[in-house]
Design a protein around this motif. Structure first.
Motif, PDB file in Angstrom:
ATOM      1  N   THR A  28       0.754  -1.276   0.224  1.00 51.30           N
ATOM      2  CA  THR A  28       0.116   0.009   0.003  1.00 51.30           C
ATOM      3  C   THR A  28       0.662   1.235   0.184  1.00 51.30           C
ATOM      4  N   ASP A  30       4.289   3.346  -0.599  1.00 49.21           N
ATOM      5  CA  ASP A  30       5.515   3.771  -1.247  1.00 49.21           C
ATOM      6  C   ASP A  30       6.776   3.492  -0.532  1.00 49.21           C
ATOM      7  N   CYS A  86      -0.115  12.145   4.215  1.00 51.91           N
ATOM      8  CA  CYS A  86       0.013  11.882   2.507  1.00 51.91           C
ATOM      9  C   CYS A  86       0.512  12.899   2.125  1.00 51.91           C
ATOM     10  N   THR A  88      -0.297  13.652  -1.501  1.00 51.20           N
ATOM     11  CA  THR A  88      -1.131  14.148  -2.408  1.00 51.20           C
ATOM     12  C   THR A  88      -2.441  13.335  -2.307  1.00 51.20           C
ATOM     13  N   GLU A  89      -3.627  14.151  -2.991  1.00 54.79           N
ATOM     14  CA  GLU A  89      -4.711  13.773  -2.758  1.00 54.79           C
ATOM     15  C   GLU A  89      -4.983  12.204  -3.263  1.00 54.79           C
ATOM     16  N   GLU A  90      -4.125  11.719  -4.409  1.00 53.45           N
ATOM     17  CA  GLU A  90      -4.209  10.708  -5.007  1.00 53.45           C
ATOM     18  C   GLU A  90      -3.479   9.496  -4.054  1.00 53.45           C
ATOM     19  N   GLU A  91      -2.948   9.750  -3.228  1.00 56.00           N
ATOM     20  CA  GLU A  91      -2.149   8.931  -2.243  1.00 56.00           C
ATOM     21  C   GLU A  91      -3.010   8.785  -0.958  1.00 56.00           C
ATOM     22  N   ASP A  93      -6.358   9.174  -1.236  1.00 54.87           N
ATOM     23  CA  ASP A  93      -7.491   8.411  -1.565  1.00 54.87           C
ATOM     24  C   ASP A  93      -7.028   6.933  -1.725  1.00 54.87           C
ATOM     25  N   ARG A  94      -5.975   6.738  -2.247  1.00 55.16           N
ATOM     26  CA  ARG A  94      -5.594   5.322  -2.691  1.00 55.16           C
ATOM     27  C   ARG A  94      -5.330   4.337  -1.203  1.00 55.16           C
ATOM     28  N   LYS A 117      -8.007  17.281   4.364  1.00 58.06           N
ATOM     29  CA  LYS A 117      -8.486  16.130   4.005  1.00 58.06           C
ATOM     30  C   LYS A 117      -7.796  15.064   5.082  1.00 58.06           C
ATOM     31  N   LEU A 133      -3.724  14.757   4.843  1.00 56.03           N
ATOM     32  CA  LEU A 133      -3.166  15.332   3.683  1.00 56.03           C
ATOM     33  C   LEU A 133      -2.315  16.390   4.184  1.00 56.03           C
TER      34      LEU A 133
END
Length: 136
Positions: A28, A30, A86, A88-91, A93-94, A117, A133
């Motif tokens: 999950t 990086d 996190c 980024t938002e992508e991170e 969310d994932r 967030k 975030l």
């Protein structure tokens, strides 16, 4: 990559799910890896093949984990949680989608006065995670 031994290391005790949890966490996040994994062998006090002792890192933070060979009447509690910032938002969310699957949502992923967030979740193993975030 050289790893110095930290003085304080979070230690997660499972009852037969340590390897599954470690694989989920290292896949999950990086820059994460399993550093070592020793298993119980035949005739040892734990279930053969289960995790006697493991260490893994998530973004450079080293964790230890094992499968308890003693059944106990307690498990993880949200009173202690892993706090993850996190980038980024992508991170976020994932990570939220992956770790909350089969678990529970203690605070939904949304804006709060302290974070634009944020979410607090319990994964399917009962480990609690606070996801935030990073401030921009």
């Amino acid at each position: 990559m050289s790893h110095s031994k930290p003085k304080v290391t979070p230690f997660l005790m499972f009852q037969g799910q340590a390897e599954e949890a470690i694989n989920l966490y290292t896949s999950t996040f990086d820059q994460s890896e399993i550093l070592s994994m020793m298993r119980y062998g035949p005739g040892q006090p734990g279930t053969e093949g289960s995790v006697m002792m493991a260490s893994f890192s998530l973004h450079g933070q080293v964790f230890m984990a094992n499968d308890s060979n003693i059944q106990h009447n307690f498990t993880f509690t949200p009173s202690i949680s892993m706090y993850v910032t996190c980038d980024t938002e992508e991170e976020i969310d994932r990570v939220f989608a992956t770790l909350s699957e089969g678990g529970g949502i203690l605070m939904p992923l949304q804006a709060y006065p302290f974070s634009e967030k944020f979410a607090w979740i319990s994964d399917r193993f009962g480990v609690s995670w606070q996801l935030s975030l990073a401030k921009r």
